[in-house]
Design an enzyme around this catalytic site. Structure first.
Site, PDB file in Angstrom:
ATOM      1  N   GLY A 202       0.776  -1.239   0.000  1.00 23.16           N
ATOM      2  CA  GLY A 202       0.000   0.000   0.000  1.00 23.16           C
ATOM      3  C   GLY A 202       0.802   1.281   0.000  1.00 23.16           C
ATOM      4  CB  CYS A 328      12.618   1.404  -2.144  1.00 17.44           C
ATOM      5  SG  CYS A 328      12.345   0.158  -3.380  1.00 17.44           S
TER       6      CYS A 328
HETATM    7  C1  LIG Z   1       9.162  -3.908  -6.884  1.00 16.30           C
HETATM    8  C2  LIG Z   1       9.102  -3.992  -5.392  1.00 16.30           C
HETATM    9  N1  LIG Z   1       8.795  -5.155  -4.810  1.00 16.30           N
HETATM   10  C3  LIG Z   1       8.720  -5.286  -3.489  1.00 16.30           C
HETATM   11  C4  LIG Z   1       8.971  -4.220  -2.651  1.00 16.30           C
HETATM   12  C5  LIG Z   1       8.876  -4.429  -1.173  1.00 16.30           C
HETATM   13  O1  LIG Z   1       7.788  -3.773  -0.618  1.00 16.30           O
HETATM   14  P1  LIG Z   1       7.642  -3.724   0.990  1.00 16.30           P
HETATM   15  O2  LIG Z   1       8.937  -3.157   1.488  1.00 16.30           O
HETATM   16  O3  LIG Z   1       6.505  -2.807   1.222  1.00 16.30           O
HETATM   17  O4  LIG Z   1       7.417  -5.091   1.465  1.00 16.30           O
HETATM   18  C6  LIG Z   1       9.330  -2.962  -3.216  1.00 16.30           C
HETATM   19  C7  LIG Z   1       9.689  -1.781  -2.427  1.00 16.30           C
HETATM   20  O5  LIG Z   1      10.229  -1.738  -1.432  1.00 16.30           O
HETATM   21  C8  LIG Z   1       9.377  -2.855  -4.625  1.00 16.30           C
HETATM   22  O6  LIG Z   1       9.682  -1.711  -5.212  1.00 16.30           O
END
Ligand SMILES: Cc1ncc(COP(=O)(O)O)c(C=O)c1O
Length: 403
Positions: A202, A328
């Site tokens: 989200g 990220c």
């Molecule tokens: C392509 C992709 N997959 C997975 C994730 C992981 O999401 P989260 O950290 O919210 O679990 C991210 C970002 O962090 C992403 O950009």
């Protein structure tokens, strides 16, 4: 204008105030546990959760009963890929994915290799696209799963999902996609793309952090599935644990808002993005776009400023929140595995910045960022003897400067 200007929306986005407003009652007033079936507090919470589930399912072309809430995309990727590898062990042990996937897919696959799976990490072309015929050729009798991300979090490449889905259907293998960067930004339809499973988070589309989902399409092929977290049997036993009701309500609200304004928002953001690129190209030269010109996320701009080291450039841009490589996904300072997979020159890999525009980005902010980046790049290049040498290379090798 708030300084630093935020241009890192692939890492996360702020919660939209309209989303927050819908969530607030579920922290205080309507705080019940949806599993409390004996009283009104539980019923109110359950109604809210089921409403969000139905709305999310509709937006992504799934059935409400096939949406499982998780803490985010990392969990959803782990849950599905490990669950399938375990559940379908009798049928096969081969998984196909891409070299440019997010670490939550790549590291999961590495763990499965240690448990006896065979994993093929397909390469991509210079813009980050999978070659569908290479995928077709890689599918073997023991292949159980193809996991290919919908859109890349660094270079914005949107994969040819329908073509991939068609191949998986013909070859009768499951097709999962990490659609974390795509959901809420571009149309995602599991039925149209023949997707068996989809993961998303989200906080990439103005809902809070810590909530995401894994969606299945059990109407097509019902896989045997081993849960990661066991306990109270919530989410039909696939993901135990008390549901994050405010987060789920926020996820549903955020997706509704995104769907309602998707076309206009995409046009506005890609317009700003293209304006930034044009300014960099015309004012600076030696600027290379990483990733494709079309079939690209509207909010994504990834550019190499040749002759300038990315971390040095970032340090001189303290009033802009931007990232090098894949901030990220990893706390690892290694050069981006995505840019490396494009097989582009080293100089391009080490001079790349990723800008991520958002719903709240203004024209004023874009002007500010363009001005500051141009100043900083000019200044750094002026003090770099290496840049003069590079300019000669640029003149003699067009390939290095045109995407
Ligand atoms: C392509 C992709 N997959 C997975 C994730 C992981 O999401 P989260 O950290 O919210 O679990 C991210 C970002 O962090 C992403 O950009």
């Amino acid at each position: 204008m708030r300084i630093p200007v935020y241009m890192d929306s692939h890492a996360t986005t702020p919660v939209d105030p309209k989303v927050l407003e819908r969530m607030l009652p579920f922290f205080t007033q309507d705080f019940g546990n949806p599993a409390s079936r004996q009283h009104q507090y539980g019923w109110v919470a359950e109604t809210a959760v089921e409403g969000a589930r139905a709305s999310i399912a509709k937006q992504i072309g799934a059935l409400a009963k096939d949406v499982v809430f998780t803490a985010g995309a990392s969990e959803a990727n782990n849950l599905y890929i490990k669950g399938i590898a375990d559940g379908l062990r009798q049928q096969g042990n081969h998984i196909i994915t891409l070299q440019t996937e997010h670490k939550s897919v790549l590291e999961t696959c590495r763990t499965l290799e240690k448990r006896g799976c065979r994993v093929t990490y397909l390469g991509v072309d210079q813009d980050g696209f999978v070659r569908p015929e290479e995928l077709r050729a890689a599918i073997a009798a023991e292949t159980i799963l193809v996991s290919i991300m919908y859109a890349n979090n660094e270079i914005g490449t949107i994969q040819p999902m329908e073509a991939i889905g068609q191949i998986c259907l013909e070859k009768n293998v499951l097709f999962h996609s990490d659609a974390t960067q795509a959901v809420g930004k571009v149309p995602v339809n599991m039925a149209l793309m023949q997707l068996d499973a989809l993961s998303f988070s989200g906080h990439k589309f103005y809902a809070p952090k810590g909530i995401g989902a894994l969606a299945f399409r059990s109407v097509k092929r019902k896989p045997k599935f081993a849960p990661l977290i066991e306990g109270g049997g919530q989410e039909r036993g696939i993901r135990s644990g008390t549901l994050n009701v405010p987060g789920i309500v926020g996820l549903g609200a955020a997706l509704e808002i995104a769907a309602g304004s998707m076309n206009e928002e995409a046009a506005r953001l890609s317009g700003m993005r293209d304006r930034m690129l044009r300014s960099f190209e015309s004012e600076l030269g030696g600027v290379v776009l990483n990733g494709p010109r079309s079939a690209r996320l509207p909010q994504n701009l990834n550019v190499s400023f040749l002759g300038v080291e990315d971390t040095t450039l970032m340090m001189s841009l303290k009033d802009i929140a931007v990232s090098t490589g894949s901030a990220c996904s990893s706390v690892d300072p290694q050069p981006s595995h995505v840019l490396k997979a494009l097989r582009i020159p080293e100089g391009r890999v080490h001079s790349a910045l990723r800008f991520g525009l958002s719903r709240f980005t203004t024209d004023e902010e874009v002007d500010f960022v363009v001005k500051r980046v141009i100043e900083a790049v000019k200044q750094l290049r002026a003090s770099s003897p290496a840049y003069r040498m590079l300019q000669e290379t640029i003149h003699s090798s067009k390939e290095d400067v045109t995407p």
